[in-house]
Scaffold this active site. Structure first.
Site, PDB file in Angstrom:
ATOM      1  N   HIS A  53       0.837  -1.203   0.000  1.00 24.54           N
ATOM      2  CA  HIS A  53       0.000   0.000   0.000  1.00 24.54           C
ATOM      3  C   HIS A  53       0.872   1.253   0.000  1.00 24.54           C
ATOM      4  O   HIS A  53       1.831   1.345   0.757  1.00 24.54           O
ATOM      5  CB  HIS A  53      -0.892  -0.014   1.242  1.00 24.54           C
ATOM      6  CG  HIS A  53      -2.057   0.927   1.152  1.00 24.54           C
ATOM      7  ND1 HIS A  53      -1.910   2.286   1.206  1.00 24.54           N
ATOM      8  CD2 HIS A  53      -3.384   0.692   0.988  1.00 24.54           C
ATOM      9  CE1 HIS A  53      -3.108   2.852   1.102  1.00 24.54           C
ATOM     10  NE2 HIS A  53      -4.018   1.909   0.961  1.00 24.54           N
ATOM     11  N   PRO A 136       8.676  21.160   9.414  1.00 23.09           N
ATOM     12  CA  PRO A 136       9.907  21.433   8.670  1.00 23.09           C
ATOM     13  C   PRO A 136       9.803  21.054   7.191  1.00 23.09           C
ATOM     14  O   PRO A 136       9.017  20.184   6.826  1.00 23.09           O
ATOM     15  CB  PRO A 136      10.925  20.531   9.370  1.00 23.09           C
ATOM     16  CG  PRO A 136      10.125  19.402   9.927  1.00 23.09           C
ATOM     17  CD  PRO A 136       8.813  20.000  10.329  1.00 23.09           C
ATOM     18  N   VAL A 139      12.340  15.753   5.461  1.00 22.54           N
ATOM     19  CA  VAL A 139      11.695  14.506   5.861  1.00 22.54           C
ATOM     20  C   VAL A 139      12.693  13.632   6.610  1.00 22.54           C
ATOM     21  O   VAL A 139      13.771  13.336   6.089  1.00 22.54           O
ATOM     22  CB  VAL A 139      11.188  13.748   4.608  1.00 22.54           C
ATOM     23  CG1 VAL A 139      10.575  12.408   5.001  1.00 22.54           C
ATOM     24  CG2 VAL A 139      10.176  14.595   3.860  1.00 22.54           C
ATOM     25  N   GLY A 143       8.941  10.110   8.123  1.00 22.60           N
ATOM     26  CA  GLY A 143       8.215  10.595   6.962  1.00 22.60           C
ATOM     27  C   GLY A 143       7.340  11.798   7.268  1.00 22.60           C
ATOM     28  O   GLY A 143       7.592  12.552   8.218  1.00 22.60           O
TER      29      GLY A 143
END
Lengths: 279, 279
Positions: A53, A136, A139, A143
């Site tokens: 997914h 921010p 990443v 995530g």
């Protein structure tokens, strides 16, 4: 979180993904969401994570859904407040989606998740269209998180009285929004245990009600000499969607939820509690 | 009585009669009924009372109706216990009726009420078929009381797309039990604001469901080239009657009340309360 109730929980090994449904007061649900996002960020490392997914973060997506005593605008506010808090306190990039989206192209989750975590790592800095709404512009291993507000989704399947999956595919194409059908219907034709099935997500049952979808399927299938065999729900359905269907078929034009005995009883009990408190 | 909620109250000058609907726990509702009967016996003198509606006592009739968490057998027990208490503590003759009846002819309220208060004064002593189930074999100024258990009654009217009351009368005759129709339907054809109406009492919606009655009316009216214009409820309807209608029309064969979001939420909240109490 006190007063927050887990209604449903589903984990899938192939997807390597868990879906948790919970309900409660707005403040309670928002606090539970914040704690869940913090916990997932501490436990899940996207550098190690694989699964079928698509996903963009340890907590991939958090939709607030109005059920009772709140409206969509309230849920949009909740998404904005939670997004700001997650950006500040957890230092995670947050994108707002669906009813809470700040740009038209961010209404659709698939656009925000394009290229998934792996692509976002560089795109978030290099592509200004991917600047987050909060947090921010970079990443980390947890995530990014997508937060928003949407109407309750109903997963609804209609079985046809035929083995011919071609009929289900033709009917699905007729009723779904993407190929010219009803605005809030996603549909696919498939074969389930030898029977043709129109598998759907009804994404806004107030604007595209269940009964209208079912009757359109009945009409389209009849053109092939096929009847509806049965319907099934996957997961939960808001009571209102069923009461409205009953009222439509029975032609109860003026049905008021006050006339439903259980609702009148709940209101009477709540009113008496207020009276008792006021004494 | 704490935890008992008045849902509806209706008084009618011509009938000279009040109907009070209340709900709560079995013990609470039984206590409320006892107090109401005691109060009515103290306030109402049948020697002075006149009105169009037939009656046999200051509290004419008390039906217990199972709504949630109790079944008909529970309501029959409640009727028996209340009847015994009213007979002993208030000294009033009590007849059990409908599901609580002790003789077949007492299932029907009209049989028990035959001749009303005025006739019962002598008949209770002279006619052994009129011996009460509880209390003295004599009638004072508070009369006698009929207590029993029955399924929830739905007052449901269907308007036809015609001014011809003859069609409504013919349709009513076709669907009602007394002239060969459905077992738990009482129906009359009448004219309401210039429109033909089939006016009904559905006395057991579990055995003769609303959707079946409406579809039979649709079929019978079509024979005269007439359509259903609309339906209306008079008073309250149990939620189950509407959910079952939705499931029937949508062909949701396996709909489970667990799948209704609000019910799942109520169950989750109740379960958490139990968990909290157990800590």
């Amino acid at each position: 979180v006190a007063g927050v109730y887990v209604l449903d929980q589903h984990s899938d090994l192939d997807h390597n993904r868990s879906v948790i449904t919970y309900a409660g007061s707005p403040a309670g649900v928002a606090e539970a969401a914040f704690q869940a996002i913090a916990q997932a960020a501490a436990l899940i490392d996207l550098e190690q994570h694989v699964g079928e997914h698509p996903r963009i973060g340890a907590t991939d997506v958090v939709p607030f859904v109005p059920i009772s005593g709140v409206n969509m605008a309230d849920c949009v506010s909740m998404a904005q407040e939670l997004g700001a808090r997650v950006g500040e306190e957890l230092g995670l990039p947050v994108y707002l989606y669906e009813e809470a989206a700040t740009r038209p192209e961010r209404r659709n989750l698939e656009n925000i998740r394009r290229g998934q975590y792996e692509a976002l790592k560089t795109a978030i800095r290099e592509d200004s269209t991917r600047t987050p709404d909060f947090g921010p512009i970079e990443v980390g291993p947890a995530g990014a998180t997508v937060i928003g507000a949407r109407a309750p989704l109903i997963a609804y399947n209609v079985y046809l009285d035929t083995e011919d999956v071609g009929v289900a595919k033709a009917v699905a194409k007729a009723v779904r929004h993407s190929s010219g059908g009803l605005r809030f219907v996603k549909a696919l034709g498939m074969s389930v245990e030898g029977r043709a099935q129109v598998s759907m997500n009804l994404t806004n049952f107030r604007k595209t009600p269940v009964f209208r979808v079912v009757e359109m399927i009945r009409t389209e299938a009849a053109r092939y000499g096929v009847n509806i065999h049965s319907s099934e729900l996957v997961g939960l359905i808001p009571q209102e969607a069923l009461l409205e269907s009953a009222a439509w078929y029975l032609q109860l034009h003026d049905l008021n939820s006050d006339q439903v005995l259980e609702q009148r009883l709940a209101e009477a009990a709540a009113a008496q509690e207020v009276e008792t408190s006021a004494v």
